[in-house]
Scaffold this active site. Structure first.
Site, mmCIF file in Angstrom:
data_model
loop_
_atom_site.group_PDB
_atom_site.id
_atom_site.type_symbol
_atom_site.label_atom_id
_atom_site.label_comp_id
_atom_site.label_asym_id
_atom_site.label_seq_id
_atom_site.Cartn_x
_atom_site.Cartn_y
_atom_site.Cartn_z
ATOM 1 N N LYS A 80 41.876 43.241 21.075
ATOM 2 C CA LYS A 80 40.522 43.706 20.765
ATOM 3 C C LYS A 80 39.493 42.878 21.530
ATOM 4 C CE LYS A 80 37.832 44.408 16.458
ATOM 5 N NZ LYS A 80 37.903 44.157 14.994
ATOM 6 N N SER A 155 36.868 48.111 12.400
ATOM 7 C CA SER A 155 36.396 47.971 13.758
ATOM 8 C C SER A 155 37.511 47.816 14.810
ATOM 9 C CB SER A 155 35.454 46.763 13.855
ATOM 10 O OG SER A 155 36.125 45.558 13.538
ATOM 11 N N SER A 179 38.786 45.754 8.720
ATOM 12 C CA SER A 179 38.846 46.164 10.122
ATOM 13 C C SER A 179 40.245 46.224 10.723
ATOM 14 C CB SER A 179 37.969 45.247 10.971
ATOM 15 O OG SER A 179 36.615 45.509 10.738
#
Length: 470
Positions: A80, A155, A179
């Site tokens: 990420k 996220s 997330s």
């Protein structure tokens, strides 16, 4: 025979170690899969093709030379884009940080490399990771491979999509409000939010320290298609690290304790509505656990709604202090969502209110600890509604309120520092979207969470990776 990109991380590591596959073959297969499906999905925003191929060649030479290898030797993974990688920008999905190159790896990346894994790409996230819908003002929208018009969650949405569609076998994400689990639920993959302190969390940010809410509730963790791969990656990532003063060494498995384990089941969490299809999926997961020998009981933990409310006041009370600088970096839709979310939550008036909030958090934690001494696991939905259409969460104040309501089952674990695993347990027959459930446990009992998640996976799990639905 399965395509290489369809294999699990565990199987890939085994075949590489046994020289049934080379790391170069594995990396090239995943790079080709990224080329094939990423244009339609926009999950991987920076492909590390040259670096990955060079690392794979080195991995193959080391294996041929008889060198000792790690548990993920030659296996690719994605990262990420709010997790530091040396020599690359940690963009947080915003233009203002597009060139924010960092000098060192985050501890989780460092440990994956030490285990022999090879970074293959960087994945998308919403602006500053402050939304449960993955659209970035820097990189654009990430689409759900099961349904192109529905959110991939957030996220850590880029990694979830990359996993579900076969672009990577392992992803690294983080979780302060679901997330790691929100996008796992939306994309039909597995993940775990580890206990606070289990996995080190450190970054080369613009300031030396972190907000209180981040210190107390943010964790780094793994995502994968199979629970066994989540377990393997977690064991690589866990343990104290000098850059994180709150990280600790703790054994992965705790005492066996009394068997069979008791599981509290919460098909219809208080505090809002739930789609009957999701409640029914939770009950099927409970039946799967009963079939596996667990004792299941429909009962709510104490102070459940209070835990959700306390999480919201803690995170927004803290992030209010940085809203002005955030507004200079975030895109308009992302900022609208954040402001609408903030408007739903009473503000903390003064230092007394902050102190009282910490006292309240401790009382909730004590009540849950007593409850979980008798019922070590909690089974619940991940979201109480199916993944929403793109942009619904930011379009209106009602949309932001609906997003806050549907994500409520994920946040007690953040508030209390508990491990919480997401595992797919079915699909909606109308939309085709996957439905995940949560298995939340006592602190540092990730082993029990994953064992139960694996029992659900064995009976109800989905076949992934998939080709994107057009």
């Amino acid at each position: 025979m399965s395509e290489i990109w369809q294999l699990s991380a565990t199987e890939l590591a085994h075949r590489i170690a046994e020289r049934q596959l080379s790391s170069a073959e594995v990396v090239n297969a995943h790079l080709a899969r990224i080329d094939a499906v990423n244009p339609a999905l926009n999950a991987v925003v920076h492909v590390l093709a040259d670096e990955a191929r060079a690392a794979a060649e080195l991995a193959d030479r080391r294996l041929a030379a008889g060198e000792a290898i790690g548990p993920l030797h030659g296996v690719p993974f994605t990262v990420k884009e709010n997790i530091d990688m040396a020599g690359l920008p940690t963009t947080w999905g915003v233009q203002a940080l597009a060139q924010a190159v960092v000098p060192m790896d985050a501890p989780v990346v460092e440990r994956m490399r030490a285990a022999g894994a090879i970074p293959i790409g960087r994945t998308n996230l919403p602006d500053m990771a402050l939304r449960i819908h993955t659209v970035s003002s820097l990189h654009g929208l990430t689409r759900n491979p099961w349904h192109p018009d529905r959110t991939a969650g957030g996220s850590s949405g880029g990694d979830a999509v990359a996993l579900a569609s076969g672009m990577t076998p392992i992803g690294l994400g983080n979780d302060i409000g679901g997330s790691l689990r929100n996008p796992a639920n939306a994309c039909g993959i597995a993940s775990i939010r580890p206990s606070a302190g289990r996995v080190p969390d450190a970054e080369c940010g613009p300031v030396e320290g972190s907000l209180l809410a981040v210190q107390l509730m943010n964790v780094q963790g793994p995502m994968a298609r199979r629970v066994a791969d989540v377990r393997l990656a977690l064991r690589v990532l866990m343990g104290a690290h000098p850059r994180d003063p709150w990280s600790i060494d703790a054994p992965f498995a705790g005492p066996a304790g009394a068997r069979p384990l008791r599981v509290a089941v919460l098909p219809e969490p208080p505090g809002g509505s739930i789609d009957p299809v999701i409640a029914a999926t939770v009950r099927r997961a409970a039946a799967a656990l009963a079939d596996a020998g667990y004792v299941v009981e429909e009962i709510a933990p104490p102070r459940y709604e209070q835990a959700i409310d306390c999480w919201a006041r803690l995170i927004m009370g803290d992030f209010t202090s940085v809203l002005d600088p955030l507004s200079q970096m975030m895109g308009p839709d992302a900022m609208t969502f954040l402001q609408s979310f903030q408007a739903l939550i009473p503000q903390l008036a003064d230092t007394t209110a902050w102190s009282n909030l910490m006292v309240e958090r401790h009382a909730i934690a004590r009540a849950w600890s007593s409850f979980m001494a008798e019922r070590p696991l909690l089974l619940s939905p991940t979201w109480t509604q199916l993944p929403f259409e793109h942009g619904v969460d930011s379009a209106t104040a009602a949309g932001a309120a609906a997003a806050k309501e549907l994500m409520r089952p994920v946040v007690p674990a953040n508030l209390l520092g508990l491990p919480s695993a997401c595992v797919p347990a079915g699909r909606d027959s109308v939309t085709g979207l996957p439905i995940g459930v949560l298995v939340t446990g006592r602190r540092f009992r990730e082993d029990q969470c994953l064992e139960a998640a694996e029992a659900i996976e064995a009976r109800l799990g989905l076949t992934t990776p998939i080709d994107p639905v057009g």
